[in-house]
Design a protein around this motif. Structure first.
Motif, mmCIF file in Angstrom:
data_model
loop_
_atom_site.group_PDB
_atom_site.id
_atom_site.type_symbol
_atom_site.label_atom_id
_atom_site.label_comp_id
_atom_site.label_asym_id
_atom_site.label_seq_id
_atom_site.Cartn_x
_atom_site.Cartn_y
_atom_site.Cartn_z
ATOM 1 N N VAL A 36 0.833 -1.212 0.000
ATOM 2 C CA VAL A 36 0.000 0.000 0.000
ATOM 3 C C VAL A 36 0.862 1.253 0.000
ATOM 4 C CG1 VAL A 36 -1.750 1.286 1.290
ATOM 5 C CG2 VAL A 36 -1.926 -1.196 1.095
ATOM 6 N N ARG A 40 0.858 4.271 -2.718
ATOM 7 C CA ARG A 40 0.625 5.673 -2.365
ATOM 8 C C ARG A 40 1.566 6.623 -3.100
ATOM 9 N NH1 ARG A 40 -2.819 8.419 0.171
ATOM 10 N NH2 ARG A 40 -1.921 8.890 2.206
ATOM 11 N N VAL A 50 -6.501 4.088 -4.907
ATOM 12 C CA VAL A 50 -6.876 2.886 -4.143
ATOM 13 C C VAL A 50 -6.114 2.846 -2.819
ATOM 14 C CG1 VAL A 50 -6.799 0.366 -4.110
ATOM 15 C CG2 VAL A 50 -7.529 1.551 -6.181
ATOM 16 N N GLY A 51 -4.820 3.158 -2.860
ATOM 17 C CA GLY A 51 -4.033 3.173 -1.637
ATOM 18 C C GLY A 51 -4.537 4.197 -0.641
ATOM 19 N N TYR A 54 -7.911 3.019 0.881
ATOM 20 C CA TYR A 54 -7.721 1.966 1.876
ATOM 21 C C TYR A 54 -7.207 2.547 3.197
ATOM 22 C CZ TYR A 54 -5.403 -1.894 4.270
ATOM 23 O OH TYR A 54 -4.987 -2.788 5.223
ATOM 24 N N VAL A 55 -6.187 3.383 3.115
ATOM 25 C CA VAL A 55 -5.595 3.954 4.328
ATOM 26 C C VAL A 55 -6.610 4.806 5.078
ATOM 27 C CG1 VAL A 55 -3.888 5.606 5.190
ATOM 28 C CG2 VAL A 55 -3.212 3.867 3.523
ATOM 29 N N LEU A 57 -9.888 4.843 4.895
ATOM 30 C CA LEU A 57 -11.074 4.118 5.355
ATOM 31 C C LEU A 57 -10.766 3.262 6.572
ATOM 32 C CD1 LEU A 57 -14.047 3.329 4.858
ATOM 33 C CD2 LEU A 57 -13.209 1.498 3.368
ATOM 34 N N VAL A 58 -9.712 2.467 6.489
ATOM 35 C CA VAL A 58 -9.412 1.519 7.568
ATOM 36 C C VAL A 58 -8.798 2.214 8.778
ATOM 37 C CG1 VAL A 58 -8.115 -0.554 8.200
ATOM 38 C CG2 VAL A 58 -9.142 -0.365 5.925
ATOM 39 N N VAL A 94 -4.665 -6.254 8.931
ATOM 40 C CA VAL A 94 -5.223 -5.312 7.954
ATOM 41 C C VAL A 94 -5.282 -3.906 8.536
ATOM 42 C CG1 VAL A 94 -7.358 -4.699 6.749
ATOM 43 C CG2 VAL A 94 -6.510 -7.038 6.656
ATOM 44 N N TYR A 95 -5.617 -3.804 9.809
ATOM 45 C CA TYR A 95 -5.698 -2.491 10.459
ATOM 46 C C TYR A 95 -4.317 -1.853 10.591
ATOM 47 C CZ TYR A 95 -6.663 0.977 14.112
ATOM 48 O OH TYR A 95 -6.761 2.144 14.833
ATOM 49 N N THR A 98 -2.242 -0.077 7.599
ATOM 50 C CA THR A 98 -2.419 1.327 7.212
ATOM 51 C C THR A 98 -1.348 2.209 7.860
ATOM 52 O OG1 THR A 98 -3.968 1.719 9.052
ATOM 53 C CG2 THR A 98 -4.908 0.997 6.954
#
Length: 218
Positions: A36, A40, A50-51, A54-55, A57-58, A94-95, A98
């Motif tokens: 990710v 970025r 997309v990167g 994801y960052v 949102l999560v 996953v958390y 980020t």
């Protein structure tokens, strides 16, 4: 000390599962966070978007809600059954990815632009520029903040106790039932805190070792 020696099997299981969640969650976080982080700074607009999505949102979602989604939401999707421990590892990995991504992105920005441009000038594609030129230097420059992220991951494993994962804090109710006296829950929590302090000190020692090693390598 009775709460430890009379329940040594439970403490062994709790520490082992805590380390298991930390280790595999950390691997997921570093691998996914590296991908990710590279997205970025990618020259491809879709990859950057997309990167960033994801960052943002999560990372802005509370960890507890991320656990709720993986542990309870996953079962509602009619997917192959996974244990709560595996789901907890996925959730925390996953958390934390980020934070790894943003830390690594900061490290990438410290690498002189001329080095990436020189690599592209000799014909290296973006993937090789990142893996062979930029990322090795970026990782060296972000050892302290990256270890801080991993320390936070270790402490966040305590959230898994609320989702039927038998990590250290989950021992409170089990040990308290075997020792029917008022102060037992506090004793368990204090010993669990002491274990986390030792583990954090070990990570701090690892951080200093890597800093010294890579400072010499430079």
């Amino acid at each position: 000390m009775d709460v430890i020696f009379e329940n040594l099997d439970l403490w062994t299981e709790g520490i082992s599962l805590t380390l298991l969640v930390f280790f595999f969650g950390g691997i997921i976080a570093i691998v996914l966070g590296t991908i990710v982080g590279a997205m970025r700074v990618s020259p491809v607009p879709i990859a950057r978007a997309v990167g960033a999505l994801y960052v943002n949102l999560v990372r802005n979602t509370p960890l507890t809600l991320v656990f709720f989604f993986f542990v309870f939401g996953y079962s509602a999707l009619a997917l192959p059954n996974l244990s709560n421990t595996v789901l907890g590892i996925l959730a925390i990995g996953v958390y934390t990815a980020t934070y790894v991504a943003e830390t690594l992105r900061a490290g990438i920005n410290t690498v002189p632009v001329g080095q990436a441009e020189a690599a592209r000038a000799i014909g290296l594609p973006f993937g090789q520029v990142m893996t062979q030129v930029v990322l090795p230097q970026a990782f060296r420059s972000v050892v302290p903040p990256l270890m801080s992220v991993l320390i936070a991951l270790l402490k966040n494993t305590t959230v898994a106790a609320g989702f039927s994962v038998a990590v250290l804090p989950a021992l409170q109710s089990t040990v308290s039932n075997s020792h029917n006296r008022p102060g037992t829950p506090m004793e368990v929590l204090l010993w669990a805190a002491a274990v986390f302090v030792v583990l954090v000190l070990l990570l701090t020692w690892l951080q200093r070792t890597l800093e010294n090693k890579w400072r010499i390598a430079r």
